[in-house]
Scaffold this motif. Structure first.
Motif, mmCIF file in Angstrom:
data_model
loop_
_atom_site.group_PDB
_atom_site.id
_atom_site.type_symbol
_atom_site.label_atom_id
_atom_site.label_comp_id
_atom_site.label_asym_id
_atom_site.label_seq_id
_atom_site.Cartn_x
_atom_site.Cartn_y
_atom_site.Cartn_z
ATOM 1 N N VAL A 1 17.348 1.124 -10.224
ATOM 2 C CA VAL A 1 17.765 1.798 -8.990
ATOM 3 C C VAL A 1 16.531 2.121 -8.148
ATOM 4 C CG1 VAL A 1 18.754 3.948 -8.077
ATOM 5 C CG2 VAL A 1 19.872 2.763 -9.979
ATOM 6 N N LEU A 2 16.616 1.868 -6.854
ATOM 7 C CA LEU A 2 15.554 2.275 -5.942
ATOM 8 C C LEU A 2 15.634 3.775 -5.723
ATOM 9 C CD1 LEU A 2 13.272 1.664 -3.905
ATOM 10 C CD2 LEU A 2 15.057 1.253 -2.183
ATOM 11 N N ALA A 3 14.575 4.486 -6.093
ATOM 12 C CA ALA A 3 14.562 5.942 -5.946
ATOM 13 C C ALA A 3 14.342 6.340 -4.491
ATOM 14 C CB ALA A 3 13.468 6.548 -6.820
ATOM 15 N N HIS A 4 14.996 7.424 -4.102
ATOM 16 C CA HIS A 4 14.875 8.064 -2.785
ATOM 17 C C HIS A 4 14.424 7.136 -1.648
ATOM 18 C CE1 HIS A 4 10.814 8.388 -4.428
ATOM 19 N NE2 HIS A 4 11.197 9.331 -5.276
ATOM 20 N N PRO A 5 15.279 6.176 -1.261
ATOM 21 C CA PRO A 5 14.913 5.241 -0.183
ATOM 22 C C PRO A 5 14.636 5.931 1.139
ATOM 23 C CG PRO A 5 17.269 5.128 -0.639
ATOM 24 C CD PRO A 5 16.653 5.934 -1.736
ATOM 25 N N MET A 6 15.212 7.109 1.338
ATOM 26 C CA MET A 6 14.994 7.844 2.587
ATOM 27 C C MET A 6 13.559 8.357 2.726
ATOM 28 S SD MET A 6 16.731 9.351 0.027
ATOM 29 C CE MET A 6 18.413 9.036 0.507
ATOM 30 N N ARG A 7 12.785 8.302 1.669
ATOM 31 C CA ARG A 7 11.389 8.710 1.724
ATOM 32 C C ARG A 7 10.430 7.532 1.933
ATOM 33 N NH1 ARG A 7 10.382 12.316 -3.532
ATOM 34 N NH2 ARG A 7 8.252 11.613 -3.013
ATOM 35 N N ILE A 8 10.955 6.335 1.926
ATOM 36 C CA ILE A 8 10.113 5.143 2.112
ATOM 37 C C ILE A 8 9.860 4.933 3.603
ATOM 38 C CG2 ILE A 8 9.992 2.642 1.772
ATOM 39 C CD1 ILE A 8 11.746 3.046 -0.720
ATOM 40 N N SER B 1 9.344 3.532 7.354
ATOM 41 C CA SER B 1 10.172 2.631 8.154
ATOM 42 C C SER B 1 9.604 1.217 8.188
ATOM 43 C CB SER B 1 10.308 3.174 9.577
ATOM 44 O OG SER B 1 9.023 3.340 10.175
ATOM 45 N N LYS B 2 8.284 1.093 8.048
ATOM 46 C CA LYS B 2 7.675 -0.243 8.087
ATOM 47 C C LYS B 2 7.987 -1.066 6.842
ATOM 48 C CE LYS B 2 3.163 0.765 5.997
ATOM 49 N NZ LYS B 2 1.686 0.662 6.164
ATOM 50 N N ASN B 3 8.348 -0.391 5.745
ATOM 51 C CA ASN B 3 8.569 -1.099 4.481
ATOM 52 C C ASN B 3 10.014 -1.113 3.992
ATOM 53 O OD1 ASN B 3 5.882 -1.887 4.058
ATOM 54 N ND2 ASN B 3 5.353 0.059 3.095
ATOM 55 N N ILE B 4 10.839 -0.194 4.444
ATOM 56 C CA ILE B 4 12.151 -0.012 3.814
ATOM 57 C C ILE B 4 13.017 -1.258 3.898
ATOM 58 C CG2 ILE B 4 13.108 1.068 5.898
ATOM 59 C CD1 ILE B 4 14.062 1.735 2.176
ATOM 60 N N ASN B 5 13.030 -1.955 5.020
ATOM 61 C CA ASN B 5 13.888 -3.141 5.137
ATOM 62 C C ASN B 5 13.471 -4.241 4.167
ATOM 63 O OD1 ASN B 5 15.529 -2.014 7.115
ATOM 64 N ND2 ASN B 5 14.240 -2.765 8.788
ATOM 65 N N ASN C 1 0.799 -1.231 0.000
ATOM 66 C CA ASN C 1 0.000 0.000 0.000
ATOM 67 C C ASN C 1 0.831 1.281 0.000
ATOM 68 O OD1 ASN C 1 -2.555 -1.330 0.023
ATOM 69 N ND2 ASN C 1 -2.309 -1.708 2.223
ATOM 70 N N GLU C 2 2.094 1.185 -0.374
ATOM 71 C CA GLU C 2 2.939 2.373 -0.468
ATOM 72 C C GLU C 2 3.473 2.507 -1.884
ATOM 73 O OE1 GLU C 2 6.749 4.563 1.724
ATOM 74 O OE2 GLU C 2 6.144 2.543 2.345
ATOM 75 N N SER C 3 3.509 3.746 -2.378
ATOM 76 C CA SER C 3 4.058 4.019 -3.700
ATOM 77 C C SER C 3 5.581 3.946 -3.645
ATOM 78 C CB SER C 3 3.623 5.411 -4.171
ATOM 79 O OG SER C 3 4.171 5.704 -5.436
ATOM 80 N N ILE C 4 6.164 3.102 -4.487
ATOM 81 C CA ILE C 4 7.610 2.929 -4.551
ATOM 82 C C ILE C 4 8.059 3.247 -5.975
ATOM 83 C CG2 ILE C 4 9.555 1.351 -4.247
ATOM 84 C CD1 ILE C 4 7.994 1.898 -1.660
ATOM 85 N N HIS C 5 8.997 4.168 -6.116
ATOM 86 C CA HIS C 5 9.468 4.575 -7.434
ATOM 87 C C HIS C 5 10.793 3.901 -7.777
ATOM 88 C CE1 HIS C 5 6.950 8.546 -7.425
ATOM 89 N NE2 HIS C 5 6.229 7.444 -7.418
ATOM 90 N N LEU C 6 10.890 3.461 -9.021
ATOM 91 C CA LEU C 6 12.098 2.831 -9.531
ATOM 92 C C LEU C 6 12.704 3.696 -10.620
ATOM 93 C CD1 LEU C 6 10.782 -0.830 -10.026
ATOM 94 C CD2 LEU C 6 11.537 0.275 -7.910
#
Length: 233
Positions: free
Chosen positions: A140-147, A149-153, A72-77
């Motif tokens: 490349v995973l875009a801007h991981p610092m914006r993802i 905390s529940k999903n980043i790992n 349920n989170e938008s992730i940009h590549l």
């Protein structure tokens, strides 16, 4: 020699204010040697950018920012194309279908090319990775610092080629944290301002070249992502 590179910039082919040519000129003025225009779900600005780059002495790596979904989170590549496969009709058709949210049709097409994970809704992260790779891109995973905390790992477990470790308004320690992850788990890292407009008030985006790779970082990126053979670099 390429001394300064910004690999995340948006033109008016998606939600940026300026044309690809204007972006190249702004890059030249600000002493940026190499850029990528990474418009959302479109490659429409790439050819103009490459031509302008030849005219103004700015190298252009063709790229895209692809929208995917995870938990349920938008992730940009970010996809950086090593050849001209992004120009073929099938890929362009998929991009048009993404814009119109016709995901069932997309999956009918992609079933001939990649393994599918979902039956409906936006492309999953792994579908996005496989799609970009299928059409000649390093992913490349875009801007991981914006993802979140529940999903980043969990996101960092996916098979990216690299991550965008240096990003707009990101402090040194956070950048260093993601650089270390990139060098440990993946092949390289990139840097991007996520530029949209000179007058942009969005705190997530900054000016062209405010975030960049230096000479040795650019060489590392190009070598480890397969771009050393591109004739316009």
């Amino acid at each position: 020699m390429l001394n300064k590179g910004d690999f995340h910039i948006h033109s008016n082919a998606s939600d940026g204010k300026y044309s690809p040519t204007e972006i190249v000129i702004l890059s030249k003025i600000n002493k940026i040697d190499v850029i990528s225009i990474t418009d959302h779900n479109t490659t429409a600005g790439i050819e103009e950018a490459i031509e302008a780059g030849r005219n103004y002495g700015v190298s252009v790596v063709p790229a895209i920012e692809l929208s995917t979904r995870f938990n349920n989170e938008s992730i940009h590549l970010l996809g950086y194309f090593k050849n001209s496969l992004y120009q073929i009709d099938t890929f362009q058709e998929v991009l048009m279908l993404i814009k119109s949210h016709r995901y069932k049709t997309i999956r009918k097409i992609l079933g001939n090319y990649i393994n599918l994970e979902r039956k409906d809704g936006k492309l999953s992260v792994i579908e996005g990775i496989n799609l970009l790779r299928c059409f000649g891109a390093s992913v490349v995973l875009a801007h991981p610092m914006r993802i979140s905390s529940k999903n980043i790992n969990q996101i960092l477990r996916f098979p990216f080629d690299g991550i965008e470790a240096k990003y707009s308004y990101t402090d040194f320690n956070t950048s260093l944290y993601f650089i270390n992850i990139a060098l440990t788990k993946f092949s390289f890292y990139t840097a991007g301002s996520d530029f949209h407009s000179i007058k942009n008030k969005n705190s997530k985006h900054s000016f062209i070249g405010s975030v960049y790779l230096n000479n040795s970082e650019i060489e590392f990126f190009l070598k480890n992502s397969g771009y050393v053979a591109l004739n316009y670099l």
